[in-house]
Design an enzyme around this catalytic site. Structure first.
Site, PDB file in Angstrom:
ATOM      1  N   GLU A   1      -6.789   5.185  -8.406  1.00  0.00           N
ATOM      2  CA  GLU A   1      -8.066   5.654  -7.860  1.00  0.00           C
ATOM      3  C   GLU A   1      -8.698   6.777  -8.683  1.00  0.00           C
ATOM      4  O   GLU A   1      -8.016   7.713  -9.114  1.00  0.00           O
ATOM      5  CB  GLU A   1      -7.851   6.142  -6.418  1.00  0.00           C
ATOM      6  CG  GLU A   1      -9.146   6.443  -5.689  1.00  0.00           C
ATOM      7  CD  GLU A   1      -9.043   6.157  -4.200  1.00  0.00           C
ATOM      8  OE1 GLU A   1      -9.917   6.631  -3.465  1.00  0.00           O
ATOM      9  OE2 GLU A   1      -8.096   5.463  -3.782  1.00  0.00           O
TER      10      GLU A   1
ATOM     11  N   THR B   1     -13.229   0.736  -2.796  1.00  0.00           N
ATOM     12  CA  THR B   1     -12.518   1.177  -1.602  1.00  0.00           C
ATOM     13  C   THR B   1     -13.452   1.928  -0.646  1.00  0.00           C
ATOM     14  O   THR B   1     -14.629   2.111  -0.933  1.00  0.00           O
ATOM     15  CB  THR B   1     -11.306   2.040  -2.008  1.00  0.00           C
ATOM     16  OG1 THR B   1     -10.492   2.276  -0.850  1.00  0.00           O
ATOM     17  CG2 THR B   1     -11.737   3.371  -2.616  1.00  0.00           C
TER      18      THR B   1
ATOM     19  N   PHE C   1     -11.925  -1.748   5.033  1.00  0.00           N
ATOM     20  CA  PHE C   1     -10.941  -1.101   5.892  1.00  0.00           C
ATOM     21  C   PHE C   1     -11.005  -1.684   7.300  1.00  0.00           C
ATOM     22  O   PHE C   1     -12.084  -1.924   7.829  1.00  0.00           O
ATOM     23  CB  PHE C   1     -11.196   0.411   5.940  1.00  0.00           C
ATOM     24  CG  PHE C   1     -10.686   1.141   4.717  1.00  0.00           C
ATOM     25  CD1 PHE C   1     -10.690   0.556   3.476  1.00  0.00           C
ATOM     26  CD2 PHE C   1     -10.205   2.436   4.837  1.00  0.00           C
ATOM     27  CE1 PHE C   1     -10.219   1.222   2.357  1.00  0.00           C
ATOM     28  CE2 PHE C   1      -9.732   3.129   3.723  1.00  0.00           C
ATOM     29  CZ  PHE C   1      -9.733   2.526   2.486  1.00  0.00           C
TER      30      PHE C   1
ATOM     31  N   ASP D   1       0.859  -1.185   0.000  1.00  0.00           N
ATOM     32  CA  ASP D   1       0.000   0.000   0.000  1.00  0.00           C
ATOM     33  C   ASP D   1       0.894   1.234   0.000  1.00  0.00           C
ATOM     34  O   ASP D   1       1.140   1.859   1.030  1.00  0.00           O
ATOM     35  CB  ASP D   1      -0.903  -0.028   1.236  1.00  0.00           C
ATOM     36  CG  ASP D   1      -2.066   0.944   1.135  1.00  0.00           C
ATOM     37  OD1 ASP D   1      -2.406   1.357   0.016  1.00  0.00           O
ATOM     38  OD2 ASP D   1      -2.653   1.269   2.184  1.00  0.00           O
TER      39      ASP D   1
ATOM     40  N   LYS E   1      -9.888   2.030  -8.725  1.00  0.00           N
ATOM     41  CA  LYS E   1     -10.457   2.176  -7.383  1.00  0.00           C
ATOM     42  C   LYS E   1     -11.608   3.175  -7.406  1.00  0.00           C
ATOM     43  O   LYS E   1     -11.469   4.292  -7.906  1.00  0.00           O
ATOM     44  CB  LYS E   1      -9.396   2.647  -6.391  1.00  0.00           C
ATOM     45  CG  LYS E   1      -8.401   1.572  -6.003  1.00  0.00           C
ATOM     46  CD  LYS E   1      -7.348   2.092  -5.053  1.00  0.00           C
ATOM     47  CE  LYS E   1      -7.841   2.187  -3.633  1.00  0.00           C
ATOM     48  NZ  LYS E   1      -6.756   2.613  -2.709  1.00  0.00           N
TER      49      LYS E   1
END
Length: 337
Positions: free
Chosen positions: A106, A167, A189, A27, A142
């Site tokens: 993203e 996400t 998450f 990440d 994303k």
């Protein structure tokens, strides 16, 4: 229980053991970290790109993005947006030279409630990768896990063959809707869920197995495996290695360089805590969510509502900071004439 120095030398690190059971993803937008930890995939977001774009090592990429935005012309806003999209793709292309798998790029969080806007921007990013000689099979787009984002993902997957990574996923309702949309991958998450419970409850510390973020991902994983959904579950946003080790066996886990470093130095035996066999034996029931049901069930989860909106605002704020940085690079010299 302590491990003797001799046994520690023979025992694989926690990171190497984790890789036997789970696909490890980095990440980060930092190439050095990717080179060091050799993940299969890598994930980026506006915050990570903003941080990397300010490092001296990556100024060539920023300069190339600025030149691209100027070359395409148009209004200031159009030039900045084109430069921003190009910067994301330039980072992604460099990352793909260092990993065998896919990179996640993203879509602007400010489009989180604009289904058509997200589809259009996703297709634009894929076109930019194509111009760079990179096929869509190596890219995950994303999208925020709003209702509109999930429906954009459904269209991108079914009509354009563009793989999506959903996400900012905090609620079980979001996970169910993503599975029903047939997206490639979700990023539930963990750490941000823990943050919310610590900030809003009396309990300030949790054992990994009782961590509310770990429990959330475990439930989602079990639901997907019990009912045969192909969507990959990739736990994200970790606060400590205990959370990661408690999700050993999850399909994918995306981990920051700091925690990858800690795992590489730990020598404790890891055993899978998640498995398809256990999932198939769990007592979850299958549910279907249309838009009305989705909005209701998601709204019932106060943590998820607050963390989704907070996450969108934070990513949007960092996108604006990135645009401001590019704007200064693109136009400050001209303005100073």
């Amino acid at each position: 229980m302590s491990v003797s120095p001799v046994k520690r030398q023979k025992m694989e690190s926690a990171l190497d053991q984790l890789k036997h059971h789970t696909t490890v993803v980095a990440d980060t937008g930092d190439f050095n970290a990717i080179d060091e930890y050799k993940p299969l995939d890598a994930t980026t977001n506006p915050s990570l790109i903003l941080a990397a774009a300010q490092m001296p090592a990556y100024q060539k990429l920023v300069d190339d993005a600025v030149a691209y935005g100027k070359k395409l012309g148009g209004s200031e806003d159009e030039q900045i947006q084109n430069a921003c999209d190009k910067l994301f793709v330039l980072f992604g292309a460099e990352i793909l030279k260092r990993i065998p798998g896919r990179v996640s790029t993203e879509v602007d969080a400010r489009l989180s409630f604009d289904k058509e806007g997200m589809i259009q921007r996703a297709r634009r990013l894929i076109d930019l990768y194509k111009e760079a000689g990179i096929g869509k099979d190596r890219i995950l787009i994303k999208l925020s896990s709003t209702w509109e984002g999930i429906q954009a993902g459904k269209v991108l997957e079914a009509e354009y063959g563009i793989h999506c990574n959903m996400t900012l996923l905090f609620s079980f309702a979001q996970a169910v809707a993503c599975a029903e949309a047939g997206v490639t991958l979700i990023s539930p998450f963990v750490g941000r869920i823990l943050d919310w419970y610590v900030a809003n409850g009396d309990k300030k510390a949790y054992e990994p197995s009782e961590d509310p973020g770990v429990k959330s991902v475990t439930k989602i994983y079990n639901y997907y495996k019990k009912f045969g959904y192909k969507t990959i579950v990739m736990g994200a946003s970790f606060r400590n290695t205990g959370e990661i080790k408690a999700l050993t066996g999850c399909d994918y886990l995306t981990i920051s360089p700091k925690l990858l470093a800690e795992l590489s130095k730990e020598h404790v035996k890891l055993t899978p805590t998640l498995s398809v066999k256990d999932a198939q034996a769990c007592d979850l029931e299958k549910i279907h969510l249309d838009e009305k049901a989705f909005r209701w069930h998601h709204n019932e989860d106060q943590m998820a509502v607050e963390k989704l909106s907070d996450g969108i605002r934070k990513f949007a704020a960092d996108a604006i900071k990135l645009e401001t940085m590019l704007k200064e690079r693109m136009f400050s010299a001209e303005n100073g004439k």
